[in-house]
Structures are given as structure tokens and as C-alpha cells.
Design an enzyme around this catalytic site. Structure first.
Site, short mmCIF file in Angstrom:
data_model
loop_
_atom_site.label_atom_id
_atom_site.label_comp_id
_atom_site.label_asym_id
_atom_site.label_seq_id
_atom_site.Cartn_x
_atom_site.Cartn_y
_atom_site.Cartn_z
N ASP A 1 0.89 -1.17 -0.04
CA ASP A 1 0.15 0.20 0.19
C ASP A 1 0.55 1.37 -0.08
O ASP A 1 1.64 1.32 0.73
CB ASP A 1 -0.90 -0.20 1.19
CG ASP A 1 -2.02 0.85 1.20
OD1 ASP A 1 -1.80 2.42 0.84
OD2 ASP A 1 -3.11 1.23 1.71
N ASP B 1 -1.24 5.39 -11.73
CA ASP B 1 -2.57 5.05 -12.29
C ASP B 1 -3.32 4.82 -11.16
O ASP B 1 -3.76 4.15 -11.79
CB ASP B 1 -2.66 4.56 -13.81
CG ASP B 1 -3.32 4.10 -14.26
OD1 ASP B 1 -4.07 5.19 -14.73
OD2 ASP B 1 -3.82 3.28 -15.51
N LYS C 1 -3.09 9.98 -12.25
CA LYS C 1 -4.86 9.88 -12.27
C LYS C 1 -5.44 10.89 -11.51
O LYS C 1 -4.83 10.66 -10.44
CB LYS C 1 -4.61 8.82 -12.93
CG LYS C 1 -6.21 8.82 -13.37
CD LYS C 1 -6.62 7.47 -14.21
CE LYS C 1 -6.92 6.20 -12.84
NZ LYS C 1 -7.20 4.61 -13.37
C1 LIG Z 1 -5.94 1.45 -13.29
S1 LIG Z 1 -5.21 0.43 -12.25
C2 LIG Z 1 -3.97 0.69 -12.68
C3 LIG Z 1 -3.42 -0.25 -14.28
C4 LIG Z 1 -2.22 0.06 -14.39
N1 LIG Z 1 -1.16 1.24 -14.49
C5 LIG Z 1 -2.19 -0.25 -15.70
O1 LIG Z 1 -1.60 -0.23 -17.13
O2 LIG Z 1 -1.28 -1.92 -15.12
C6 LIG Z 1 -5.30 1.29 -10.31
C7 LIG Z 1 -4.23 0.23 -9.62
O3 LIG Z 1 -4.10 0.89 -8.39
C8 LIG Z 1 -4.35 0.80 -7.08
N2 LIG Z 1 -3.89 1.34 -6.11
C9 LIG Z 1 -5.07 1.49 -5.92
N3 LIG Z 1 -4.56 2.39 -4.12
C10 LIG Z 1 -3.99 1.76 -3.51
C11 LIG Z 1 -2.87 2.00 -2.52
N4 LIG Z 1 -2.99 2.50 -1.85
N5 LIG Z 1 -1.11 1.67 -3.00
C12 LIG Z 1 -0.42 0.76 -4.22
N6 LIG Z 1 -2.02 0.99 -4.74
C13 LIG Z 1 -2.84 0.97 -5.24
C14 LIG Z 1 -5.09 -0.84 -7.44
O4 LIG Z 1 -4.56 -1.83 -6.56
C15 LIG Z 1 -4.88 -1.19 -8.83
O5 LIG Z 1 -4.41 -1.90 -9.29
#
Ligand SMILES: C[S@@+](CC[C@H](N)C(=O)[O-])C[C@H]1O[C@@H](n2cnc3c(N)ncnc32)[C@H](O)[C@@H]1O
Length: 196
Positions: free
Chosen positions: A87, A109, A149
Site C-alpha cells: 500500500d 495510474d 491520474k
Molecule cells: C487502473 S489500475 C492501474 C493499471 C496499470 N497502470 C496498468 O496499466 O496495468 C489502478 C491500480 O491502483 C492500485 N492502487 C489503488 N490504491 C492503491 C494504494 N493505496 N497503494 C498501491 N496501489 C494502489 C490498484 O490496486 C490498481 O491495481
């Protein structure tokens, strides 16, 4: 997260990418030339891994890419890519060092788990991006670039304001592959100032 099986979904499958979101980074990078050969790139929210695929190709073997996500990355990637399952609210600056130092480029992202309530989701996205800015303050090199994003809405102006304090140049990007009905928009900061 809902999968949109549109033109970009099928194109990503055909091109061997883990997600359709690759075309967002590709379009933004083609326009602004963010990622260069030999760069150290930190990719926050990297699962399932399409930005890792794109960035690793751009930086080449002389560069290094570090990805972080709550979810695992299951695709196979070249040896100059490393992934931490974590996280971002729990990682330390030390965990995010690349080749022992600062990143040239930070990409995020990241998207929060959506609740369906627009203001709640925008607030969660804002908190993620504030954390990214906080991390960038320490682990992004002077003159470095940050792409995040964001969700358009009330807090968006505040985020832009923070970007303008940290970067010499700030651009807003809405790539073609980002659905027009989506409130997502990317903020790109280039030329990190030495002191903020
Ligand atoms: C839209 S996806 C990313 C897609 C990636 N850019 C790709 O092209 O494969 C967003 C990601 O953000 C991650 N995410 C959200 N909150 C997070 C956090 N607090 N720490 C780490 N990752 C996080 C989610 O688990 C998810 O896999």
C-alpha cells in the site's frame, strides 16, 4: 474494476499488453517525451502491468522500473523491472529507492476502490495524489517528471495548485483512450523545482 471491452481492450490483447490503459501512457509520453532511455521510473498502482511493460521498453536495459501495487503483477517482465506488493500509504522512501537513488519519473495510474458516490471517489483519489506528491517531494530528482491520474471535481483545482508549486511546467492530459464520460484526467508536472 469494470472491464470495458472496447476497441482499446481488444487492441491491448492483440498487442500483448496487460491492460488497455497502456494507450493512455503511450499517448501522453509520445506528446511530452516523459520517459527516456536509461531513466529510473517509479510506477505507482502498477497492476496488472501494462505501464510496466511500456516503461520498461522505453527505459531499456540501462534503466530501471519499480512498480508498487496492492495487487500482485502476474505477467512476466524483464529483469530491469521490480515490483513491490504494498500500500503506498505504508511504504517508506527507502523502499522506493531505485538503484539506491531518486527516480527520474514517477507515474501514478492509481485509482481508489470506487464507491459509486462521485464526491467520495474524488476525495479518495485526491488523498492518493496528495500522498504521491508527498513522496515525490523526497524521491523524485530535481528536474524530474510526475504524472498522476486525477478525478475532475472540487479538489482538482487544489491538486493543480500543489503541482504548480512543485513543478516549472504543468499540463492537463485527457488521452483519447480515456472514455469521454469518465471524469479522469491526468496531471503532468515537468521540471521539479529544487525547493518548494
Ligand atoms: C487502473 S489500475 C492501474 C493499471 C496499470 N497502470 C496498468 O496499466 O496495468 C489502478 C491500480 O491502483 C492500485 N492502487 C489503488 N490504491 C492503491 C494504494 N493505496 N497503494 C498501491 N496501489 C494502489 C490498484 O490496486 C490498481 O491495481
Amino acid at each position: 474494476m469494470k472491464k470495458i471491452k472496447d476497441h482499446y481492450f481488444h487492441k491491448a490483447k492483440k498487442d500483448g499488453y496487460a491492460a488497455r490503459s497502456v494507450y493512455k501512457i503511450e499517448e501522453i509520453d509520445k506528446k511530452y517525451r516523459i520517459i527516456r532511455t536509461g531513466n529510473k521510473v517509479l510506477d505507482l498502482g502498477c497492476s496488472p502491468g501494462s505501464w510496466l511493460q511500456y516503461a520498461s521498453r522505453k527505459v531499456g536495459n540501462s534503466g530501471q522500473v519499480l512498480g508498487v501495487d496492492l495487487q500482485p503483477v502476474k505477467i512476466s517482465l524483464p529483469s530491469h523491472v521490480k515490483v513491490i506488493k504494498a500500500d503506498i500509504f505504508e511504504v517508506t522512501d527507502e523502499d522506493l529507492k531505485i538503484k539506491g537513488g531518486q527516480a527520474d519519473v514517477i507515474l501514478s495510474d492509481m485509482a481508489p476502490k470506487t464507491s459509486g458516490i462521485r464526491t467520495t471517489d474524488a476525495h479518495r483519489s485526491f488523498e492518493l495524489n496528495k500522498k504521491v506528491l508527498y513522496l515525490a517531494n523526497d524521491i523524485l530528482c530535481p528536474e524530474g517528471s510526475l504524472l498522476v491520474k486525477a478525478f475532475q471535481g472540487k479538489l482538482f483545482d487544489e491538486l493543480c495548485y500543489e503541482f504548480k508549486k512543485m513543478f516549472a511546467d504543468v499540463k492537463l492530459c485527457k488521452p483519447k483512450s480515456s472514455r469521454s464520460e469518465s471524469v479522469e484526467i491526468f496531471i503532468l508536472g515537468r521540471g521539479k523545482k529544487r525547493t518548494i
